[in-house]
Design an enzyme around this catalytic site. Structure first.
Site, PDB file in Angstrom:
ATOM      1  N   GLY A 242       0.767  -1.241   0.000  1.00  0.00           N
ATOM      2  CA  GLY A 242       0.000   0.000   0.000  1.00  0.00           C
ATOM      3  C   GLY A 242       0.793   1.284   0.000  1.00  0.00           C
ATOM      4  O   GLY A 242       0.216   2.368  -0.114  1.00  0.00           O
ATOM      5  N   PRO A 277       4.725  -5.311  -0.601  1.00  0.00           N
ATOM      6  CA  PRO A 277       4.715  -4.114  -1.446  1.00  0.00           C
ATOM      7  C   PRO A 277       4.593  -4.473  -2.918  1.00  0.00           C
ATOM      8  O   PRO A 277       5.175  -5.459  -3.378  1.00  0.00           O
ATOM      9  CB  PRO A 277       6.087  -3.483  -1.154  1.00  0.00           C
ATOM     10  CG  PRO A 277       6.965  -4.643  -0.844  1.00  0.00           C
ATOM     11  CD  PRO A 277       6.090  -5.657  -0.141  1.00  0.00           C
ATOM     12  N   GLY A 278       3.837  -3.713  -3.649  1.00  0.00           N
ATOM     13  CA  GLY A 278       3.702  -3.914  -5.091  1.00  0.00           C
ATOM     14  C   GLY A 278       4.102  -2.645  -5.819  1.00  0.00           C
ATOM     15  O   GLY A 278       5.224  -2.502  -6.314  1.00  0.00           O
ATOM     16  N   ARG A 315      -5.119   3.317 -15.925  1.00  0.00           N
ATOM     17  CA  ARG A 315      -5.203   4.087 -14.676  1.00  0.00           C
ATOM     18  C   ARG A 315      -5.811   5.479 -14.830  1.00  0.00           C
ATOM     19  O   ARG A 315      -6.633   5.862 -13.998  1.00  0.00           O
ATOM     20  CB  ARG A 315      -3.823   4.167 -13.991  1.00  0.00           C
ATOM     21  CG  ARG A 315      -3.281   2.782 -13.592  1.00  0.00           C
ATOM     22  CD  ARG A 315      -2.018   2.883 -12.737  1.00  0.00           C
ATOM     23  NE  ARG A 315      -2.341   3.379 -11.414  1.00  0.00           N
ATOM     24  CZ  ARG A 315      -2.143   4.603 -11.002  1.00  0.00           C
ATOM     25  NH1 ARG A 315      -1.562   5.497 -11.781  1.00  0.00           N
ATOM     26  NH2 ARG A 315      -2.507   4.958  -9.797  1.00  0.00           N
ATOM     27  N   CYS A 345     -12.460   4.624 -28.991  1.00  0.00           N
ATOM     28  CA  CYS A 345     -13.710   5.374 -29.127  1.00  0.00           C
ATOM     29  C   CYS A 345     -14.414   5.516 -27.783  1.00  0.00           C
ATOM     30  O   CYS A 345     -15.474   4.921 -27.543  1.00  0.00           O
ATOM     31  CB  CYS A 345     -14.608   4.692 -30.150  1.00  0.00           C
ATOM     32  SG  CYS A 345     -13.799   4.601 -31.743  1.00  0.00           S
ATOM     33  N   GLU A 346     -13.804   6.253 -26.883  1.00  0.00           N
ATOM     34  CA  GLU A 346     -14.348   6.566 -25.560  1.00  0.00           C
ATOM     35  C   GLU A 346     -13.801   7.940 -25.193  1.00  0.00           C
ATOM     36  O   GLU A 346     -12.600   8.173 -25.333  1.00  0.00           O
ATOM     37  CB  GLU A 346     -13.823   5.591 -24.484  1.00  0.00           C
ATOM     38  CG  GLU A 346     -14.123   4.139 -24.689  1.00  0.00           C
ATOM     39  CD  GLU A 346     -15.402   3.696 -23.992  1.00  0.00           C
ATOM     40  OE1 GLU A 346     -16.003   4.497 -23.238  1.00  0.00           O
ATOM     41  OE2 GLU A 346     -15.797   2.546 -24.228  1.00  0.00           O
TER      42      GLU A 346
HETATM   43  C1  LIG Z   1      -2.789  -5.156  -4.055  1.00  0.00           C
HETATM   44  C2  LIG Z   1      -2.297  -5.813  -2.827  1.00  0.00           C
HETATM   45  C3  LIG Z   1      -1.000  -5.552  -2.353  1.00  0.00           C
HETATM   46  C4  LIG Z   1      -0.064  -4.572  -3.020  1.00  0.00           C
HETATM   47  O1  LIG Z   1      -0.487  -3.254  -2.853  1.00  0.00           O
HETATM   48  P1  LIG Z   1       0.435  -2.040  -3.366  1.00  0.00           P
HETATM   49  O2  LIG Z   1      -0.391  -0.847  -3.083  1.00  0.00           O
HETATM   50  O3  LIG Z   1       0.662  -2.239  -4.800  1.00  0.00           O
HETATM   51  O4  LIG Z   1       1.687  -2.059  -2.566  1.00  0.00           O
HETATM   52  C5  LIG Z   1      -0.578  -6.221  -1.219  1.00  0.00           C
HETATM   53  N1  LIG Z   1      -1.386  -7.105  -0.579  1.00  0.00           N
HETATM   54  C6  LIG Z   1      -2.640  -7.370  -1.001  1.00  0.00           C
HETATM   55  C7  LIG Z   1      -3.466  -8.338  -0.267  1.00  0.00           C
HETATM   56  C8  LIG Z   1      -3.134  -6.737  -2.141  1.00  0.00           C
HETATM   57  O5  LIG Z   1      -4.372  -7.004  -2.551  1.00  0.00           O
END
Ligand SMILES: *Cc1c(COP(=O)(O)O)cnc(C)c1O
Length: 420
Positions: A242, A277-278, A315, A345-346
């Site tokens: 997050g 983390p993503g 996004r 086409c949007e």
């Molecule tokens: C999407 C998600 C993440 C990663 O969130 P980021 O905001 O990209 O860091 C981690 N854990 C769970 C369970 C998620 O659904």
């Protein structure tokens, strides 16, 4: 410093390669990732949380290109997955099964079975129904499943509504109020086919303020400590992902304050910690490169129509997200504002609105910055547009991660029924 820099002639470059040359050899639209930047961001995250006893699982849904997963796996990352498909990707890219955490609110029995067969490290369950399903699937195989309970501690993450998951009003987790989660955890501990792995939270994404993390983690610690007080095994607290990034300037994320917060809350509590983390690992190390098709002058408005669109990067359309947009060539002087739009086409098909841009013409290249997370993974072939390809520059070398599919590839997935 950003992974994307301008060379002595003002050309946008990555790892010593000019983006214009990459476009000439690999075409557009094209996702370009700075492998060095991804590696650095992961290393800096891992260093920031090193003082606590924890493991880092990269959330694959932010960017699940096999090349990206493999690069992170080499740095020691595990994987946080949300589908059986992502599990196959993680395994194919070389992540050990015991370093995979399976999250998500709707896992099927088949997906749970495949995860248990692979020897997955942890399944984060989100409901009583799911715990029962996991138990049955494990029983049928004569195994025990390592299950953590995803709890909902009712904390608003102060981010976009579509990426907020921490409040009770969302579909995520089991509420810690009114004993629901405690009752379920006791049930898990009594189940012969479940090994309780601990608790998990994930309150949302693109969170720029530490305060929601502090409140959620404090509540999680309190709840985990209470369960331990009953004599229940709670080995792991999984803190989710997050952490937000700078979409305005693409400055690298500073993880030190987050790491210090985690240390302050959890030091000497005896829990093992998990991190997922993503976005913060990949967002600012990717861009979407696109070529101008036409410049169209509307009523006191300039539309720059490019060959990337909402099907490549959703996004802006989905979240009204802001991505900085830069010319790939020298910056020059600005002509004025322009809307950067795709050919779909949007009306919602845009990459950026009201952006100061130099004079542009067909063939000029633009880079949509900070597109490494939730970019290519959300692509579709809407309007029968094959989604952009993906390449990575690592240590000065270019690697193709995914070729842009052809229209023939798209048509080959379909059947033409023999109507009579
Ligand atoms: C999407 C998600 C993440 C990663 O969130 P980021 O905001 O990209 O860091 C981690 N854990 C769970 C369970 C998620 O659904």
């Amino acid at each position: 410093m950003s992974s994307f820099t301008r060379d002595s002639e003002g050309m946008l470059s990555v790892g010593g390669l000019r983006l214009a040359d990459i476009a000439a050899s690999h075409g557009t639209p094209l996702y370009v990732y700075a492998g060095d930047g991804i590696r650095d961001d992961f290393t800096r995250f891992a260093a920031a949380v090193a003082p606590v006893n924890g493991t880092v699982h990269f959330a694959l849904k932010a960017n699940s290109a096999l090349g990206v997963i493999a690069l992170l796996a080499r740095q020691g990352a595990g994987a946080d997955i949300v589908s059986g498909g992502e599990m196959e990707r993680a395994l194919a890219a070389g992540v050990a099964a015991d370093k995979i955490v399976f999250s998500g609110v709707g896992k099927t029995a088949a997906e749970i079975g495949a995860a248990l067969d692979a020897g997955i490290g942890q399944i984060n369950a989100e409901s009583q129904q799911e715990i029962e399903m996991i138990s049955q699937v494990a029983a049928a195989r004569g195994v025990t499943a390592p299950v953590a309970l995803r709890v909902n501690v009712d904390v608003a993450p102060k981010t976009h509504a579509k990426i907020s998951t921490g409040q009770r009003s969302t579909k995520f987790g089991v509420s810690t109020s009114q004993n629901e989660a405690a009752t379920l955890y006791r049930q898990m501990a009594e189940d012969a086919h479940i090994t309780p792995a601990g608790l998990a939270v994930h309150i949302g994404s693109q969170i720029l303020d530490l305060d929601p993390f502090e409140r959620a983690y404090g509540a999680l610690l309190e709840f985990g400590t209470a369960l331990r007080g009953e004599g229940l095994p709670v080995p792991i607290l999984d803190l989710g992902g997050g952490i937000g990034v700078d979409y305005q300037h693409g400055e690298p994320t500073d993880f030190t304050a987050y790491g210090a917060l985690v240390e302050q809350i959890f030091a000497d509590t005896g829990f093992r910690l998990g991190f997922e983390p993503g976005r913060s690992i990949v967002a600012n190390s990717g861009l979407l490169m696109s070529a101008v098709i036409h410049v169209k002058h509307g009523d006191n408005k300039r539309f720059v129509i490019v060959d990337a669109a909402m099907n490549d990067l959703l996004r802006p359309t989905l979240y009204e997200a802001h991505h900085a947009i830069q010319p790939v060539g020298p910056l020059g002087s600005m002509e004025g504002p322009a809307d950067i739009v795709g050919p779909v086409c949007e009306t919602g098909d845009y990459l950026g609105l009201d952006r100061m841009m130099p004079s542009l013409a067909g063939g000029d290249l633009l880079a949509v910055m900070s597109a490494g997370a939730y970019g290519a993974v959300m692509a579709s072939s809407y309007n029968t547009r094959p989604p952009a390809g993906e390449v990575m520059v690592l240590d000065g070398e270019l690697h193709v991660l995914r070729r842009q599919r052809s229209v023939a590839d798209l048509l080959a997935e379909e059947e033409l029924p023999a109507f009579t």
